[in-house]
Motif scaffolding. Structure first.
Motif, PDB file in Angstrom:
ATOM      1  N   PHE A 142       0.799  -1.230   0.000  1.00 55.60           N
ATOM      2  CA  PHE A 142       0.000   0.000   0.000  1.00 55.60           C
ATOM      3  C   PHE A 142       0.828   1.274   0.000  1.00 55.60           C
ATOM      4  CE2 PHE A 142      -2.948  -3.131   1.612  1.00 55.60           C
ATOM      5  CZ  PHE A 142      -4.109  -2.799   0.941  1.00 55.60           C
ATOM      6  N   LEU A 143       2.018   1.228   0.576  1.00 58.69           N
ATOM      7  CA  LEU A 143       2.784   2.472   0.731  1.00 58.69           C
ATOM      8  C   LEU A 143       3.950   2.542  -0.250  1.00 58.69           C
ATOM      9  CD1 LEU A 143       2.850   2.865   4.600  1.00 58.69           C
ATOM     10  CD2 LEU A 143       1.253   3.815   2.972  1.00 58.69           C
ATOM     11  N   GLY A 144       3.805   1.887  -1.391  1.00 56.73           N
ATOM     12  CA  GLY A 144       4.828   2.041  -2.413  1.00 56.73           C
ATOM     13  C   GLY A 144       6.092   1.235  -2.199  1.00 56.73           C
ATOM     14  N   GLY A 145       6.099   0.301  -1.258  1.00 55.21           N
ATOM     15  CA  GLY A 145       7.267  -0.550  -1.058  1.00 55.21           C
ATOM     16  C   GLY A 145       8.509   0.261  -0.765  1.00 55.21           C
ATOM     17  N   TYR A 146       9.591  -0.032  -1.500  1.00 54.87           N
ATOM     18  CA  TYR A 146      10.845   0.669  -1.238  1.00 54.87           C
ATOM     19  C   TYR A 146      10.935   1.979  -1.993  1.00 54.87           C
ATOM     20  CZ  TYR A 146      11.877  -2.044  -5.439  1.00 54.87           C
ATOM     21  OH  TYR A 146      11.818  -2.615  -6.675  1.00 54.87           O
ATOM     22  N   ASP A 147       9.843   2.447  -2.511  1.00 54.50           N
ATOM     23  CA  ASP A 147       9.841   3.705  -3.248  1.00 54.50           C
ATOM     24  C   ASP A 147      10.202   4.871  -2.333  1.00 54.50           C
ATOM     25  OD1 ASP A 147       9.168   5.651  -5.230  1.00 54.50           O
ATOM     26  OD2 ASP A 147       7.311   5.980  -4.124  1.00 54.50           O
ATOM     27  N   ILE A 148      11.131   5.696  -2.804  1.00 53.91           N
ATOM     28  CA  ILE A 148      11.455   6.901  -2.029  1.00 53.91           C
ATOM     29  C   ILE A 148      10.511   7.992  -2.514  1.00 53.91           C
ATOM     30  CG2 ILE A 148      13.279   8.428  -1.253  1.00 53.91           C
ATOM     31  CD1 ILE A 148      15.251   6.399  -2.520  1.00 53.91           C
ATOM     32  N   LEU A 173      19.260   3.627   0.030  1.00 51.27           N
ATOM     33  CA  LEU A 173      18.238   4.606   0.407  1.00 51.27           C
ATOM     34  C   LEU A 173      16.841   4.006   0.299  1.00 51.27           C
ATOM     35  CD1 LEU A 173      19.495   7.950  -1.134  1.00 51.27           C
ATOM     36  CD2 LEU A 173      19.372   7.289   1.265  1.00 51.27           C
ATOM     37  N   SER A 174      16.621   3.239  -0.781  1.00 48.80           N
ATOM     38  CA  SER A 174      15.285   2.675  -0.961  1.00 48.80           C
ATOM     39  C   SER A 174      14.993   1.665   0.146  1.00 48.80           C
ATOM     40  CB  SER A 174      15.177   2.027  -2.323  1.00 48.80           C
ATOM     41  OG  SER A 174      16.082   0.961  -2.433  1.00 48.80           O
ATOM     42  N   PHE A 175      16.038   0.920   0.529  1.00 53.33           N
ATOM     43  CA  PHE A 175      15.873  -0.031   1.623  1.00 53.33           C
ATOM     44  C   PHE A 175      15.502   0.704   2.911  1.00 53.33           C
ATOM     45  CE2 PHE A 175      18.161  -2.196   5.164  1.00 53.33           C
ATOM     46  CZ  PHE A 175      17.281  -3.257   5.291  1.00 53.33           C
TER      47      PHE A 175
END
Ligand code: SF4
Ligand code: SF4
Lengths: 185, 359
Positions: free
Chosen positions: B274-280, B300-302
């Motif tokens: 729901f929250l875009g996964g590892y998307d910054i 950073l994505s992690f």
């Protein structure tokens, strides 16, 4: 139904059926969560005990202290009034007669050779302090006695005697400060 | 034979093994510190300070707790069924850790010219796999509860089983809407789809399109993790301790640990779905990669995934210390009569909208 009002603080319980928003439950949960998060950021009233000690009032009744007079003589004359006054029966003592060469040690002709207070029984009511005709026993501001054995919590005379003003003036002044505090009030 | 051996991509195996080791360690450490976080959050909400004696700010507290659990006496009740009694916590722990396999933890790394995906297994039925593993998780509780031969434990096992089954339904239904939108069960596809949204991916997060679905999913996740207000299987005041009543030492530790790992995993899952996964958010990853290198973007994505998950974990804890426990009939009522119809409606509406937009 008319109920007798004893105070004007009584609040009637709201017994209306829940409206739709309330029945959804969700909104009320949000309100609740708002309250808890407010507490999350509040200043905590915690006192970090062993490092910080909370100030106690002047009338605080802590552990007992046995007083000496200005010349460093023990004031207690083993009259036993404190033991009689004690509601918890925590005090026991043995009297002895002062010898001629002991006048610098004891103020009266009769003194307490043994004086014990069982801190496990004591309820720190301060009645012993009230009963004493010789100004010999006071309750100090020291509290939380700890020990690994029950025996260790039966305090002997040596555990309670105030430092001698002649030989240990500094310690005496410190302990005395607390007593004076109590007298002032 | 030799030729056959050579054909195996050894680097691939090593890379996956290292990744598995790292992820398992990460899960364990996070679970440890979740206990610390839980205690701190509870304390702060209750105007206390919480553990602060072991190490600065009490950060060594989990170690002390773990050490204590290790040195406790191991007791297996005489009347229990021995093998199952040991199997219970083992199963709970294993299933809790298994979920981490299909989570995409970040954009891929580049090591020595190889593209290393931060995901153990990018299988095309990722979501299904998670659901399968999570449903095995209930066996850990049930077997443990049943084999302890204790009335309270048995009751709690019953509760756990019925609760999980009821809430899994609504959870699955809420999920179907997401799957319809992304058109795939593969986790990496779901994440990539969200990342391609507006505002550097932020506008593409599924939560904006599926707020109701998220709510249902979140509620069900609370129930699946046995968290308050749905912690009926371990309701202290009714069942003493619930399914882990007869457990001691590290077996109890495993149950408690598994619970915290589950919580972390479901938060990671929610962040992914729901929250875009590892998307910054607000950042286009590919242009950023051109500037600072792919490995930094991966890191950073992690971190961004972790931050989202930790926020959700915090909300879990926040709810725990706010909302009182449901009654069992209320729980069933909510699950069957509220959440399932809601999720169904959400699904139907999503389907209708997708059809309408595509036509
Ligand atoms: S403080 Fe009260 S209970 Fe304690 S010794 Fe004195 S009279 Fe007894
Ligand atoms: S402390 Fe006071 S009351 Fe008690 S025996 Fe001594 S003189 Fe008497």
């Amino acid at each position: 139904m008319n109920q007798i009002q004893y105070t004007n603080r009584a609040k009637a319980v709201d017994r209306r059926p829940l409206n739709f928003i309330e029945r959804l439950y969700l909104w009320n949960i949000f309100i609740g969560m708002f309250i808890t998060i407010k507490h999350f950021f509040k200043k905590k009233p915690t006192v970090q005990y062993p490092e910080q000690v909370r100030e106690v009032g002047t009338a605080y009744r802590g552990l007992h202290i046995l007083n000496r007079d200005e010349e460093g003589r023990e004031r207690c004359t083993a009259c036993g009034l404190c033991a009689v006054a004690c509601p918890a029966e925590a005090i026991s003592m043995e009297a002895a007669e002062r010898l001629d060469d002991e006048e610098h040690l004891y103020r009266e002709e009769k003194y307490a050779a043994k004086y014990e207070i069982n801190m496990l029984r004591c309820i720190f009511c301060g009645l012993c302090e009230d009963a004493c005709p010789k100004d010999a026993i006071y309750l100090s501001h020291t509290f939380t006695p700890t020990n690994y054995h029950r025996k260790g919590l039966i305090y002997k005379k040596e555990d309670m005697l105030i430092p001698n003003p002649k030989t240990q003036p500094e310690e005496y002044a410190k302990a005395k400060g607390l007593i004076d505090d109590k007298k002032k009030k | 034979m030799n030729i056959y051996l050579l054909a195996i991509d050894w680097w691939f195996i090593i890379e996956k093994l290292v990744l598995i080791a790292l992820i398992v360690t990460l899960c364990l450490i996070i679970a440890m510190y979740e206990t610390y976080g839980e205690r701190k959050v509870a304390a702060f909400i209750q105007d206390r300070i919480g553990p602060n004696r072991a190490g600065p700010f009490g950060i060594l507290q989990p170690l002390a707790d773990g050490g204590k659990l290790f040195f406790k006496e191991e007791i297996i009740p005489l009347t229990s069924s021995k093998y199952l009694f040991v199997l219970g916590p083992t199963l709970a722990m294993i299933t809790a850790l298994l979920t981490s396999a299909v989570i995409p933890w970040g954009t891929s790394l580049e090591i020595g010219g190889r593209n290393v995906a931060l995901q153990v297994a990018d299988i095309n039925i990722g979501v299904l796999y998670i659901f399968a593993v999570v449903s095995i998780g209930v066996y850990g509780i049930m077997i443990g509860a049943w084999s302890s031969n204790n009335k309270f434990s048995l009751l709690s096992g019953l509760r756990a089983a019925s609760q999980m089954i009821s809430y899994e339904l609504a959870m699955g239904l809420a999920l179907i809407a997401i799957l319809m939108m992304s058109g795939s069960l593969q986790m990496s596809v779901i994440v990539n789809k969200q990342m391609s949204g507006a505002l550097g991916g932020f506008g593409g997060w599924n939560i904006w399109y599926q707020p109701l679905g998220f709510l249902v999913f979140f509620t069900c996740a609370l129930a699946e993790c046995n968290r308050t207000p749905f912690d009926l299987p371990e309701a202290e005041s009714e069942l003493n301790f619930g399914y882990h009543q007869e457990y001691s030492s590290m077996k109890l530790g495993f149950y408690l640990f598994a619970e915290y790992i589950n919580m972390f995993m479901s938060c990671i899952l929610m962040a992914t779905l729901f929250l875009g996964g590892y998307d910054i958010p607000f950042v286009n990853e590919t242009t950023l990669a051109a500037h600072i290198g792919q490995n930094w973007v991966a890191l950073l994505s992690f971190l961004s995934l972790l931050a989202k998950a930790f926020f959700l974990v915090f909300v879990f804890m926040w709810i725990r210390w706010t909302v009182p426990r449901f009654r069992f009939d209320q729980l069933m009522h909510l699950g069957w009569k509220k959440l399932i119809p809601l999720a169904l409606a959400n699904m139907v509406i999503t389907a209708a909208l997708i059809l309408w937009m595509n036509s």
